[in-house]
Structures are given as C-alpha cells and as structure tokens.
Design an enzyme around this catalytic site. Structure first.
Site, short mmCIF file in Angstrom:
data_model
loop_
_atom_site.label_atom_id
_atom_site.label_comp_id
_atom_site.label_asym_id
_atom_site.label_seq_id
_atom_site.Cartn_x
_atom_site.Cartn_y
_atom_site.Cartn_z
N THR A 64 -3.71 6.32 -21.85
CA THR A 64 -3.82 4.70 -21.65
C THR A 64 -2.81 4.30 -21.72
O THR A 64 -1.75 4.77 -22.55
CB THR A 64 -4.64 4.72 -21.82
OG1 THR A 64 -4.78 3.98 -22.93
CG2 THR A 64 -5.77 4.60 -20.72
N ASP A 99 -7.15 13.95 -24.84
CA ASP A 99 -7.29 12.27 -24.68
C ASP A 99 -5.94 11.48 -25.82
O ASP A 99 -7.18 11.02 -26.61
CB ASP A 99 -8.62 11.72 -24.53
CG ASP A 99 -8.61 10.57 -23.82
OD1 ASP A 99 -7.43 9.79 -24.03
OD2 ASP A 99 -9.56 10.04 -23.47
N GLU A 136 -0.60 4.88 -0.45
CA GLU A 136 -1.63 6.28 -0.99
C GLU A 136 -0.49 7.20 -0.80
O GLU A 136 0.46 7.05 0.50
CB GLU A 136 -2.32 6.03 0.00
CG GLU A 136 -3.67 5.70 -0.13
CD GLU A 136 -3.87 3.84 0.39
OE1 GLU A 136 -2.73 3.87 0.74
OE2 GLU A 136 -4.29 4.11 1.10
N TYR A 190 0.20 -0.80 0.05
CA TYR A 190 0.01 -0.27 0.12
C TYR A 190 1.21 0.81 -0.15
O TYR A 190 1.71 1.32 0.77
CB TYR A 190 -0.54 0.29 0.92
CG TYR A 190 -2.20 -0.37 1.28
CD1 TYR A 190 -3.01 0.35 -0.29
CD2 TYR A 190 -3.06 -1.55 1.51
CE1 TYR A 190 -4.37 -0.47 -0.10
CE2 TYR A 190 -4.06 -1.88 1.04
CZ TYR A 190 -5.09 -0.84 0.07
OH TYR A 190 -6.20 -1.44 0.28
N ARG A 226 -1.54 -2.34 -18.65
CA ARG A 226 -2.93 -1.75 -18.15
C ARG A 226 -2.86 -0.77 -17.20
O ARG A 226 -2.05 -0.96 -16.28
CB ARG A 226 -3.69 -2.44 -18.28
CG ARG A 226 -4.73 -3.15 -18.33
CD ARG A 226 -5.53 -3.98 -18.42
NE ARG A 226 -6.65 -3.42 -19.61
CZ ARG A 226 -6.95 -3.39 -20.19
NH1 ARG A 226 -6.19 -4.44 -21.64
NH2 ARG A 226 -7.75 -3.25 -21.43
N LYS A 283 -1.78 0.99 -25.22
CA LYS A 283 -2.41 0.74 -26.15
C LYS A 283 -0.99 0.63 -27.03
O LYS A 283 0.00 -0.47 -27.21
CB LYS A 283 -3.57 1.53 -26.93
CG LYS A 283 -4.84 1.82 -26.14
CD LYS A 283 -5.92 2.88 -25.85
CE LYS A 283 -7.16 1.78 -25.43
NZ LYS A 283 -7.30 2.95 -23.88
N1 DSN Z 1 -11.38 0.33 -24.78
C1 DSN Z 1 -11.73 1.47 -24.94
C2 DSN Z 1 -11.01 0.93 -27.17
O1 DSN Z 1 -10.96 0.30 -27.03
O2 DSN Z 1 -11.19 2.07 -27.48
C3 DSN Z 1 -11.48 2.49 -24.87
O3 DSN Z 1 -11.56 3.01 -23.64
#
Ligand code: DSN
Length: 448
Positions: free
Chosen positions: A224, A198, A55, A53, A233, A227
């Site tokens: 994120t 974003d 925080e 933990y 993640r 990707k």
């Molecule tokens: N699930 C993501 C995507 O596939 O683009 C977006 O949150």
C-alpha cells in the site's frame, strides 16, 4: 453546480473535516498503519483528476482525453520501478486488499492451495483468512508464529512440502520483526510455489534501507502507499526480475488482473498523489525519516519494557510494537485502546500470538511510530510517551473482560463509566496536548 468552496457549499461536512484535522493535530497518532502525507500529496488528491475516466494503461486507454493522465501515470510507474528496483509496476490498485486479490487472480485458479501467516498471529485478512474472499475461494493453509512470536519456518516448510501451495505470502499486519524473505524463498522455490511479499507496513523502511528488500527473493511485491511510504491511499503491484524469469508473461497477467479483471477506471488523483509521494520517498530526507522511525520504535519499546510492559518478541525491528496485555488479564485490548484514547493516544486493539480471547476482544494493542516521526518527534519524546502509556495501563488494571456475553456487556458498562472519571488519564491528556503543540501538524491549514 455550486462554485463556492466547501465551507459555503456544505458547512456540515466542512466542519467535520476541520474537526478531524484538529483531532489529528491534538492527539498522538500511533496506529502503525497510519501516517501524515505532505501538503503536496494532499494537493494532488484534491484536483480535477478525479473527474476523469482512464480505463486501460498509458497509451492504451478506452476513453479519449487521457494525454495528461498518461503522463502522470507513466511518471508514477517509472518512479515506483526505480525506487524498488523492479522491471514492472502497476500503480492502479485502489488499495491493498484489491491489489492482493489481483495477485490471486493473476496466479491462481479458484480452489488452489495458498499459504499465508494466520490472521491472529499477525497475518492479513487477504492472506487467506476464512472470512475474506481469499479464504473462501482458495484452499488456505495458514502458518503461524512460534511461542516466541517469530515466524515458525519449520512449520512453513513442513506445510509447504505436504500441501504443495501455488503461492506463499510473506508479510503481515502485526509483526514486529524482520521478515525472513530469504528463508521463505528457499522454501517456496523448493516446492515450486510463487512467493508474494506484502510489504505494506514496511515499504518506507525498505526504501530507507532499514529493512531488507524482498525484491531479490519474491516473484511479486505488493505494497500500500499510505503507511510508512507516507503517500495517499492506494497500492503498487511490482513484478520482480525473478518473477519475470519464472513467467515472462507475469507483468501482463498482473496488469490484466487489475484491469479489466477486478477494477474499472483508476483513481487518477490518487495516481498523481502516489507519484508525488514516490518523488518524496526518493530524497535523503526520507531515508532519515525511515531511520528515525525505527530508532523511535526501539526507544519506545525500551521505555515500555523498562516500565514492566510485556512486548511480543520482547522488542521490535521495525516501526511497530505489539503489547501483550495478558499480565493484566485476557481480552484487555479494548480497555487499553479506550483508556489511551482518553489520554490522547490513538492505538488499536490487536490479537496476540496464541490469542487466548477473541479477535473482537483481543489481548493486545498494536502501536507504532511512523506518524509521530513524521511530526518530528525523536527518542526523548518516545521515552515520555512510553511513560504515558504505562501509566494509562495502570488505570485499566482494576477491570476484567469476561468472555460470556451478558457479563461482558455489564463489565464494559462499568469500565466506561469508571475510566471516564480517571484523573490520571486527564492529567496525561493535558501532557499529550502540550506535546502535540510542540510538534505542530499542518500549520498551513486552517484551524477549526
Ligand atoms: N488496516 C491495515 C492495518 O492497519 O494494518 C491492514 O489492512
């Protein structure tokens, strides 16, 4: 506590994980938001860091025992700052949606007006869609794409001038063209709105230099990490120089919005894996990866269009392609997704601009090249995959997707029993298995 490995401790779950590994190895993964991490990233994820933990932030934790976690989080922060060229980074968001909500928490009061690209035009749920908390707690004014599929900047300007939003999102989940950061910054600055980018889908392309960076134009950037960035993640919240110039407390506001505003303890194993992914993303090999991802996407788009498929915007600038299936009928996205899965090609059904059916039975499919490029595939393979996809689409031509519930249930039943007999899809499946075999995935890991 058991001290045996997962195979002995929990054969049921162990078997399912191994099967998933085999599925990833033996199919063409073309969901544009998915990718394959390195073994080093996987290794960081499966560590004792998950026990801790932490925080707070490095040097300012609520619990003891954070010496090494501090070291890891500091490394991740410094790498994120350097890679994107920003003065502040928060690496703790659990994923993109909570990271975006942290932006609202930092910048807005409930009920404030915000603008984002409409969901069915390719925008993300968290950019103000009505079923997302962001559409419930804020006054969402969506903007759209034009008939040609490009963001309608005239509409954005007209709405922004009339509605005076507190913040404008730029970014999407299904948009195949370069984002007009500069133009949107001009509009946002003109109405004194924050511009938040974003870039979850294109972060890896930005680092590779094959997509413009929003950093000179936006106040905050969110991405994120799993990707095109090819990490675990998670998400990053980046505050730019422009953001700090507008509000010198913006970095602090973002940090406080993440913790204690929205989250508890950070997932330290994810932070370590993010640090590893950022290190990998700083190499020349990653630059080549980003370049090849876009070359592959353009080659695939060419292959699909040559074979008569209609693409939204008639092509792509990035890693993603949106196929408009309306020439085959409305609402055919689900049939296309299912048929392709039988052929060993994994994509997702998706709405298209001015969707004539519904988000549940949409008229398009979204596909992309990040994961195939990680496997080492190049233009010749894209040409071949374009042919597989076009032939698979021929198999769904005889079917229709009625909009009325009862008729739709019957139609789907008929489709499922018919398509599972398709010998053409079986032939393509054999070819996709062979293609996967030529580009092995995780050869170091066990086989089922
Ligand atoms: N699930 C993501 C995507 O596939 O683009 C977006 O949150």
């Amino acid at each position: 506590m058991t001290d045996s490995g997962i195979e002995q401790a929990d054969p049921e779950v162990a078997q399912a994980i191994l099967k998933e590994l085999e599925r990833q190895r033996n199919t063409l993964e073309m969901i544009p938001s998915e990718n394959f991490t390195s073994l080093a990233v996987l290794e960081a994820l499966g560590t004792v860091l998950t026990n801790k933990y932490s925080e707070g932030y490095p040097g300012k934790r609520y619990y003891g025992g954070n010496e090494f976690v501090d070291r890891i989080e500091t490394v991740a922060i410094e790498r994120a700052k350097k890679l994107f060229g920003v003065p502040h980074a928060n690496v703790q968001p659990y994923s993109g949606s909570p990271a975006n909500f942290a932006v609202y928490t930092a910048l807005c009061k409930p009920g404030d007006t915000i603008m984002g690209l409409n969901l069915t035009d390719g925008g993300h749920l968290t950019h103000g869609w009505k079923t997302s908390a962001t559409g419930m707690f804020f006054n969402s004014v969506p903007y759209h794409v034009r008939a040609d599929g490009y963001i309608d900047l005239d509409e954005v300007e007209e709405l922004a001038t009339r509605k005076r939003p507190r913040m404008i999102w730029v970014g999407a989940t299904a948009y195949t063209r370069e984002f007009p950061f500069k133009e949107l910054a001009r509009i946002a600055d003109g109405v004194d709105a924050y511009l938040v980018a974003d870039v979850s889908h294109i972060a890896g392309l930005i680092i590779a230099g094959v997509h413009a960076s929003p950093v000179p134009y936006a106040h905050i950037v969110m991405t994120t990490t799993h990707k095109t960035l090819r990490g675990p993640r998670g998400a990053l919240l980046l505050v730019t120089d422009k953001g700090l110039k507008r509000d010198p407390e913006l970095a602090d506001k973002i940090d406080k919005a993440v913790f204690p505003g929205l989250q508890g303890g950070p997932h330290d194993n994810n932070t370590a894996a993010i640090a590893v992914a950022l290190q990998e993303a700083s190499t020349p090999a990653f630059k080549q990866y980003g370049e090849q991802t876009v070359k592959n996407s353009k080659a695939l788009a060419g292959s699909l269009m040559t074979r008569g498929l209609k693409l939204v915007t008639d092509g792509t600038d990035n890693h993603m392609i949106l196929v408009d299936l309306t020439p085959l009928g409305t609402g055919m996205g689900m049939y296309a997704q299912d048929a392709l899965e039988l052929a060993g090609i994994v994509v997702n059904k998706n709405t298209i601009p001015k969707e004539p059916a519904s988000p549940f039975y949409p008229s398009g499919i979204r596909l992309g090249t990040p994961a195939l490029t990680t496997r080492g595939m190049r233009e010749p393979e894209m040409e071949m995959i374009g042919a597989f996809i076009a032939s698979s689409m021929d198999e769904i031509r005889p079917y229709t997707m009625p909009m009325e519930k009862e008729a739709r249930r019957e139609a789907i039943k008929k489709f499922r029993s018919g398509i599972s007999q398709s010998s053409k899809l079986k032939e393509i499946r054999a070819e996709t298995v062979e293609l996967c075999r030529r580009f092995p995935l995780y050869p170091e890991l066990p086989r089922a």
